[in-house]
Design a protein around this motif. Structure first.
Motif, PDB file in Angstrom:
ATOM      1  N   PHE A   1       0.812  -1.215   0.000  1.00 37.50           N
ATOM      2  CA  PHE A   1       0.000   0.000   0.000  1.00 37.50           C
ATOM      3  C   PHE A   1       0.847   1.266   0.000  1.00 37.50           C
ATOM      4  O   PHE A   1       0.340   2.350  -0.313  1.00 37.50           O
ATOM      5  N   ASP A   2       2.102   1.170   0.349  1.00 38.16           N
ATOM      6  CA  ASP A   2       2.968   2.349   0.312  1.00 38.16           C
ATOM      7  C   ASP A   2       3.195   2.840  -1.118  1.00 38.16           C
ATOM      8  O   ASP A   2       3.601   3.990  -1.328  1.00 38.16           O
ATOM      9  N   LYS A   3       2.929   1.988  -2.088  1.00 37.05           N
ATOM     10  CA  LYS A   3       3.148   2.358  -3.488  1.00 37.05           C
ATOM     11  C   LYS A   3       1.883   2.904  -4.153  1.00 37.05           C
ATOM     12  O   LYS A   3       1.929   3.301  -5.317  1.00 37.05           O
ATOM     13  N   PHE A   4       0.766   2.904  -3.441  1.00 32.63           N
ATOM     14  CA  PHE A   4      -0.491   3.415  -4.009  1.00 32.63           C
ATOM     15  C   PHE A   4      -0.452   4.947  -4.101  1.00 32.63           C
ATOM     16  O   PHE A   4       0.175   5.635  -3.291  1.00 32.63           O
ATOM     17  N   LYS A   5      -1.194   5.473  -5.071  1.00 31.57           N
ATOM     18  CA  LYS A   5      -1.412   6.914  -5.182  1.00 31.57           C
ATOM     19  C   LYS A   5      -2.900   7.143  -5.451  1.00 31.57           C
ATOM     20  O   LYS A   5      -3.459   6.555  -6.379  1.00 31.57           O
ATOM     21  N   TRP A   6      -3.519   7.985  -4.619  1.00 31.59           N
ATOM     22  CA  TRP A   6      -4.955   8.255  -4.790  1.00 31.59           C
ATOM     23  C   TRP A   6      -5.291   9.645  -4.261  1.00 31.59           C
ATOM     24  O   TRP A   6      -4.496  10.280  -3.544  1.00 31.59           O
ATOM     25  N   GLU A   7      -6.486  10.106  -4.631  1.00 27.47           N
ATOM     26  CA  GLU A   7      -7.036  11.379  -4.146  1.00 27.47           C
ATOM     27  C   GLU A   7      -8.344  11.106  -3.421  1.00 27.47           C
ATOM     28  O   GLU A   7      -9.172  10.323  -3.910  1.00 27.47           O
ATOM     29  N   ILE A   8      -8.527  11.762  -2.283  1.00 27.86           N
ATOM     30  CA  ILE A   8      -9.724  11.563  -1.467  1.00 27.86           C
ATOM     31  C   ILE A   8     -10.581  12.830  -1.498  1.00 27.86           C
ATOM     32  O   ILE A   8     -10.076  13.929  -1.255  1.00 27.86           O
TER      33      ILE A   8
END
Length: 232
Positions: free
Chosen positions: A126-133
């Motif tokens: 999960f440290d490699k995920f990129k997202w916007e909330i």
């Protein structure tokens, strides 16, 4: 060890045979007394007895006394968030064969058949995920989703049909290379299997159900798809 024992006994028998021939020739030669014959026979018997004693003492010893000790050192610790989403079990038949030539013309061969049993865990970091909330719309927009990767590989090796010759024996380095190459073959088989797809489908379902349970929505779930399986 068995071959060494056979060689030792053969040397002893050969020495006794030579001394017996020498004694026989001495007994039939003119100018040699019977005393020389007796002495030669006694020497042969003594040498044969010494070799037999050493062989029996070497290979008929009592059970060894084993002493063990270990020291564990923790090199580093850190927090991680890795999720296993797929597990695969593989059996790989690995055939190893090596041929060398003694004195550049006498072939000497060794071979082994190894069954590699492996359990491979595949998941995501999960440290490699990129997202916007978006808190107002309660949405999570995926910007980048990494490839599934092998998080753990547990292997067990069973050796069958090991053949080696006296001047071409298996060393510790040979066995280590066999295990390493067998493990590589299992990993290649895992990369070509359906394991990455299973991991991707499980992760997509996990995130969708987790967010929907909190009345959130996920955007760009198509980014979670089968890609090349990463190897740590």
């Amino acid at each position: 060890m068995k071959k060494f024992k056979i060689i030792l006994w053969s040397i002893g028998g050969f020495l006794i045979l030579i001394l017996a021939l020498v004694a026989f020739n001495a007994a039939n030669s003119k100018g040699n007394s019977a005393l020389i014959t007796v002495i030669m026979l006694l020497i042969g018997l003594v040498l044969g007895g010494i070799i037999a004693f050493l062989a029996s003492k070497k290979f008929g010893s009592s059970a060894p006394v084993i002493s063990e000790s270990s020291h564990t050192i923790a090199e580093s610790m850190r927090k991680v968030f890795k999720v296993v989403t797929a597990e695969g079990h593989f059996n790989e038949i690995y055939n190893y064969e090596e041929t060398t030539k003694l004195f550049n013309f006498i072939p000497s061969k060794k071979k082994a058949l190894v069954i590699v049993q492996a359990k491979i865990l595949v998941g995501y970091d999960f440290d490699k995920f990129k997202w916007e909330i978006n808190d107002e719309l309660k949405t999570v927009k995926l910007l980048y989703f990494p490839e599934p990767e092998i998080l753990s590989t547990e292997t067990d090796y069973k050796y069958y049909n090991i053949e080696e010759q006296f001047f071409n024996l298996f060393s510790k380095d040979d066995l280590a290379n066999i295990q390493q190459n067998g493990k590589k073959q299992v990993i290649e088989a895992a990369k070509k299997s359906h394991l990455p797809q299973v991991a991707a489908d499980q992760m997509k379902m996990l995130l969708i159900e987790l967010l929907q349970g909190k009345n959130w929505q996920i955007e760009n779930p198509s980014l979670i798809s089968q890609k090349e399986l990463m190897v740590k």
